[in-house]
Design a protein around this motif. Sequence first.
Motif, PDB file in Angstrom:
ATOM      1  N   ALA A 118       0.836  -1.203   0.000  1.00 45.07           N
ATOM      2  CA  ALA A 118       0.000   0.000   0.000  1.00 45.07           C
ATOM      3  C   ALA A 118       0.873   1.256   0.000  1.00 45.07           C
ATOM      4  CB  ALA A 118      -0.912  -0.003   1.226  1.00 45.07           C
ATOM      5  N   ILE A 119       1.942   1.242   0.797  1.00 40.16           N
ATOM      6  CA  ILE A 119       2.870   2.381   0.794  1.00 40.16           C
ATOM      7  C   ILE A 119       3.468   2.570  -0.596  1.00 40.16           C
ATOM      8  CG2 ILE A 119       5.084   3.213   1.686  1.00 40.16           C
ATOM      9  CD1 ILE A 119       4.415   1.674   4.305  1.00 40.16           C
ATOM     10  N   GLU A 120       3.901   1.479  -1.211  1.00 41.26           N
ATOM     11  CA  GLU A 120       4.532   1.557  -2.528  1.00 41.26           C
ATOM     12  C   GLU A 120       3.559   2.039  -3.593  1.00 41.26           C
ATOM     13  OE1 GLU A 120       6.069  -2.383  -3.032  1.00 41.26           O
ATOM     14  OE2 GLU A 120       8.021  -1.845  -2.179  1.00 41.26           O
ATOM     15  N   LYS A 121       2.310   1.651  -3.466  1.00 38.84           N
ATOM     16  CA  LYS A 121       1.302   2.125  -4.423  1.00 38.84           C
ATOM     17  C   LYS A 121       1.170   3.646  -4.350  1.00 38.84           C
ATOM     18  CE  LYS A 121      -3.512   1.326  -5.868  1.00 38.84           C
ATOM     19  NZ  LYS A 121      -3.987   2.727  -5.876  1.00 38.84           N
TER      20      LYS A 121
ATOM     21  N   ALA B  28      -5.427   2.523  -0.286  1.00 42.18           N
ATOM     22  CA  ALA B  28      -4.689   1.467  -0.978  1.00 42.18           C
ATOM     23  C   ALA B  28      -4.862   0.136  -0.264  1.00 42.18           C
ATOM     24  CB  ALA B  28      -3.212   1.838  -1.063  1.00 42.18           C
ATOM     25  N   ILE B  29      -4.876   0.146   1.045  1.00 43.61           N
ATOM     26  CA  ILE B  29      -5.111  -1.090   1.803  1.00 43.61           C
ATOM     27  C   ILE B  29      -6.496  -1.654   1.492  1.00 43.61           C
ATOM     28  CG2 ILE B  29      -5.557  -1.947   4.146  1.00 43.61           C
ATOM     29  CD1 ILE B  29      -3.331  -0.013   5.096  1.00 43.61           C
ATOM     30  N   GLU B  30      -7.458  -0.771   1.400  1.00 45.22           N
ATOM     31  CA  GLU B  30      -8.848  -1.186   1.172  1.00 45.22           C
ATOM     32  C   GLU B  30      -9.169  -1.430  -0.290  1.00 45.22           C
ATOM     33  OE1 GLU B  30     -10.978   1.964   3.092  1.00 45.22           O
ATOM     34  OE2 GLU B  30     -10.678   1.138   5.100  1.00 45.22           O
ATOM     35  N   GLY B  31      -8.188  -1.206  -1.161  1.00 47.75           N
ATOM     36  CA  GLY B  31      -8.386  -1.484  -2.577  1.00 47.75           C
ATOM     37  C   GLY B  31      -9.256  -0.504  -3.303  1.00 47.75           C
ATOM     38  N   ARG B  32      -9.239   0.739  -2.876  1.00 46.68           N
ATOM     39  CA  ARG B  32     -10.032   1.767  -3.545  1.00 46.68           C
ATOM     40  C   ARG B  32      -9.149   2.969  -3.845  1.00 46.68           C
ATOM     41  NH1 ARG B  32     -11.050   5.543   0.377  1.00 46.68           N
ATOM     42  NH2 ARG B  32     -10.817   4.836   2.540  1.00 46.68           N
TER      43      ARG B  32
END
Length: 358
Positions: free
Chosen positions: A321-324, A352-356
Amino acid sequence: MRHHRIAAIPGDGIGKEVVPAALEVLTALAAREGGFSIEATHFDWGSDYYRAHGKMMPDDGLTTLKPFDSILFGAVGDPNLPDDLTLWGLRLKICQGFDQYANIRPTRVLPGLQSPLRDLPPEGFDWLIVRENSEGEYAGHGGRAHRGHPEEIATETSIFTRAGVTRIMRYAFAAAAARPRKLLTVVTKSNAQRHGMVLWDEIAADVAREFPSVTWQKELVDAMAARMVRRPESVDTVVATNLHADILSDLAGALAGSLGVAPTGNVNPERAFPSMFEPIHGSAFDIMGKGIANPIGTFWSAALMLEHLGEAKAAASLIAAIEKVTLEGRTLPADLGGSANTAAVTAAVVAAIEGRNA
């Protein structure tokens, strides 16, 4: 359901901003991943506590912390108090009291970020610096006499014990053996410091025999600083003394783009005591309260904490998530060339963690 009890100590300065941000990210991560939960207990220890109570933490603080699974720490330091009072009164008291003798500091250029090194390839570098964290130059041995007189004396004695050096060498060699390159650089200064550092070198050679898969080499600390800048690709795992690794890891953080992304773990490998995880950056009083502190180093430290707690999958999800967020580059703090505040960066990582999309 695995349950982890975390002691949250924001401490001073921007620690009070980045630790709550990390707990917000951890809460989102636990909800998304499932299988574990995080229960955080907050402690208001630090410089404000000192002003109210005359001490940085209660006398029974270590007893209070011992039952916790881990500690998430922010920063310590106050421009209106002596640095040695604040550091020894809180952070080092915990590190030494809980025998957190292995300080681990991974460093790499996160996707989308730019190192100040010219012509660094896209993959940059991927280092692990292992710092001896219990003795050496920060043993606290010494004193002052004849204060205020012309003959005043101050002594600061570095302590190197066979037991202390052997255990950090074994930890570093094992860490190198677990990494793909199996390469370890033992940092020393035995040409000038001919007692403690010569013992350091001798023990490194002894321990190396236990790890035949690891290629190892010695490097003087000044030459190591130059090598990290001129030949970063030649470095992988590094082990150094308390002072040397402290300095080299700050250099490493700067070479990775900013100290704001640099994480660290103060680890008791035997797990007799809780380990403590924190960002490398200090209390940064110049930006305290402005809401612009970079929380990424604290997020990465939280990922190290999750790994230590056995939540490797969740740790990998947090790093992803950080890298995204860094790769997309839309929500970066000022020290990484953006204009996003702490809350915006936190929200982006949670998204990013939650995919949104943030």
